[in-house]
Design an enzyme around this catalytic site. Structure first.
Site, PDB file in Angstrom:
ATOM      1  N   HIS A  19       0.824  -1.192   0.073  1.00  0.00           N
ATOM      2  CA  HIS A  19      -0.025  -0.140   0.118  1.00  0.00           C
ATOM      3  C   HIS A  19       1.072   1.252  -0.028  1.00  0.00           C
ATOM      4  O   HIS A  19       1.935   1.148   0.585  1.00  0.00           O
ATOM      5  CB  HIS A  19      -1.021   0.063   1.046  1.00  0.00           C
ATOM      6  CG  HIS A  19      -0.268   0.280   2.414  1.00  0.00           C
ATOM      7  ND1 HIS A  19       0.123   1.421   3.113  1.00  0.00           N
ATOM      8  CD2 HIS A  19       0.211  -0.703   3.436  1.00  0.00           C
ATOM      9  CE1 HIS A  19       0.569   1.229   4.318  1.00  0.00           C
ATOM     10  NE2 HIS A  19       0.595  -0.040   4.399  1.00  0.00           N
TER      11      HIS A  19
ATOM     12  N   ASP B 136      -0.541   4.391   0.890  1.00  0.00           N
ATOM     13  CA  ASP B 136      -0.736   5.421   1.758  1.00  0.00           C
ATOM     14  C   ASP B 136      -0.087   5.237   3.063  1.00  0.00           C
ATOM     15  O   ASP B 136       0.416   4.424   3.472  1.00  0.00           O
ATOM     16  CB  ASP B 136      -2.263   5.547   2.120  1.00  0.00           C
ATOM     17  CG  ASP B 136      -2.836   4.081   2.780  1.00  0.00           C
ATOM     18  OD1 ASP B 136      -2.168   3.199   2.304  1.00  0.00           O
ATOM     19  OD2 ASP B 136      -3.446   4.404   3.577  1.00  0.00           O
TER      20      ASP B 136
ATOM     21  N   GLU C 297      -4.982   1.744   3.143  1.00  0.00           N
ATOM     22  CA  GLU C 297      -4.795   0.681   4.041  1.00  0.00           C
ATOM     23  C   GLU C 297      -4.811   1.243   5.537  1.00  0.00           C
ATOM     24  O   GLU C 297      -5.496   0.598   6.465  1.00  0.00           O
ATOM     25  CB  GLU C 297      -3.490  -0.106   3.772  1.00  0.00           C
ATOM     26  CG  GLU C 297      -3.237  -1.326   4.615  1.00  0.00           C
ATOM     27  CD  GLU C 297      -2.686  -1.100   5.877  1.00  0.00           C
ATOM     28  OE1 GLU C 297      -2.607  -2.062   6.618  1.00  0.00           O
ATOM     29  OE2 GLU C 297      -2.064  -0.011   6.236  1.00  0.00           O
ATOM     30  N   GLU C 298      -4.431   2.438   5.710  1.00  0.00           N
ATOM     31  CA  GLU C 298      -4.397   2.913   7.157  1.00  0.00           C
ATOM     32  C   GLU C 298      -5.803   3.275   7.815  1.00  0.00           C
ATOM     33  O   GLU C 298      -5.687   3.540   8.883  1.00  0.00           O
ATOM     34  CB  GLU C 298      -3.291   4.328   7.186  1.00  0.00           C
ATOM     35  CG  GLU C 298      -1.987   3.748   6.701  1.00  0.00           C
ATOM     36  CD  GLU C 298      -1.090   2.771   7.806  1.00  0.00           C
ATOM     37  OE1 GLU C 298      -1.800   2.483   8.634  1.00  0.00           O
ATOM     38  OE2 GLU C 298       0.011   2.451   7.351  1.00  0.00           O
TER      39      GLU C 298
END
Length: 394
Positions: A82, A84, A147-148
């Site tokens: 990911h 982000d 994702e975060e």
């Protein structure tokens, strides 16, 4: 597979990692996605796409013209990351909003270096360089956004049909079995965050019997949570123990008013196949609300898990690996992780058999001085390339 990296591969991995870390991607992931998409289109022969959710996706096929989405339903191995990151610390951002990035003592510093742009660069370069066996699966690459914040990009891609048979997710797995050793996580816990809301009836505190104390009801619910049995699971011989804990309580409006509402927050770490019965703590006057439910992950395909472990051990035996010690290189192991990743969504929603394997050490992500070892990033490149070059359908 060759004993040495392709010419300039290490420089490519490190340059891409540095460029990714320097690119802000906490509030808006577009620039990091643009960078990765340009790099893939300019340096690989893969079919590359950018979906409507900002995810960067690419595909290669042994002995065939690559297409994305893949044109057939042949088995697929995915390299997953990911782009982000969480918001940077003040010291990690310049006044113009750009990220501070630097290298010292063999480590790359900056927001996202550990989680997970170092490994993302290694995944991308290995995707480009791997010699795919004729009897191997197709190889795909995916870098998700969001994702975060609960795996938004991964979930959206799965809803659109992203469903690899196997996946190597490049989240951190270094330092579990021994300092500096890059292990292979075959399972991780999930996280369910929930709230017990107790309702009462307000009254003057001098006449408490005229009201219904929501804090008392919440207290009964807390006792019920404390007494819950927590589940356990076994994955490829490794034990995972779930946990459940009350992490906050808020109620009441004034010292002389019987409270009519009280909220209790509950943190639960879930395991594959089972979870605590938190709902049992609810009852008369107490509601239960789930705020977030990140699934756990388990790899049940022992052959795939062993293939990635063999690649990890081979990567540690590389002549340039600083942890190598002649005839006694470090020996990576299958391990379990305590927290959730996009591997959980892949296992739960796409039916994927994933493992987690990446450069970040435990406790390094999301810190004010976040960094990643460049030698370990190089090792992960070798590891990923070997997985793609040796894992077959037999």
């Amino acid at each position: 597979m060759p004993d040495r990296d392709p010419p300039a591969a290490t420089d490519d991995v490190r340059d891409l990692a540095r460029d990714l870390v320097a690119t802000p991607s906490h509030a808006d992931e577009t620039a990091a996605g643009d960078l990765l998409e340009r790099w893939l289109r300019g340096t690989t022969d893969a079919a590359v796409t950018r979906d409507a959710h900002g995810n960067v996706l690419a595909a290669r096929a042994p002995g065939a013209e690559p297409t994305y989405p893949p044109a057939t339903d042949a088995p697929t191995l995915a390299f997953v990351g990911h782009h982000d990151v969480v918001p940077p610390d003040d010291a990690q951002a310049n006044d113009d909003g750009s990220y501070v990035v630097g290298t010292r003592d063999g480590r790359l510093y900056g927001r996202g270096s550990a989680d997970m742009k170092g490994s993302l660069a290694a995944l991308a370069c290995a995707f480009r360089d791997a010699a795919l066996p004729a009897d191997g699966p197709r190889l795909t690459f995916a870098s998700f956004g969001g994702e975060e914040v609960g795996g938004e990009g991964c979930r959206a891609a799965i809803d659109d049909g992203f469903a690899p048979d196997w996946a190597v997710v490049g989240e951190g797995s270094t330092g579990y079995s021994g300092e500096g050793v890059t292990d292979v996580a075959v399972a991780h816990k999930g996280r369910r965050a929930s709230t017990l809301v107790a309702h009462g009836r307000a009254a003057h505190a001098s006449q408490p019997d005229r009201g219904q104390n929501a804090v008392y009801r919440a207290g009964d619910a807390i006792v019920a949570v404390r007494d819950l049995d927590t589940p356990r699971a076994e994955v490829l011989g490794h034990d995972l123990a779930g946990t459940v804990a009350v992490t906050g309580i808020e109620g009441g409006s004034a010292w002389n008013v019987i409270p009519e509402r009280c909220e209790v927050t509950v943190d639960e770490r879930t395991v594959p196949g089972d979870r605590a019965d938190v709902e049992r703590a609810a009852g008369e006057g107490v509601d239960w609300q789930v705020e977030q439910d990140l699934p756990p992950m388990a790899c049940r395909d022992e052959r795939f898990a062993d293939a990635v472990l063999a690649a990890a051990r081979a990567a540690h035996e590389h002549p340039d690996d600083p942890l190598g010690d002649g005839d006694r290189p470090p020996r990576p192991e299958h391990v379990v992780k305590p927290h959730a990743t996009d591997a959980g969504w892949l296992a739960a929603r796409a039916g994927t058999e994933p493992v987690v394997c990446g450069a970040a050490e435990r406790g390094e992500a999301h810190t004010a001085d976040e960094s990643v070892s460049l030698a370990t990033v190089d090792r992960c490149y070798r590891l990923y390339r070997r997985v793609a070059g040796t894992f077959t359908l037999d």
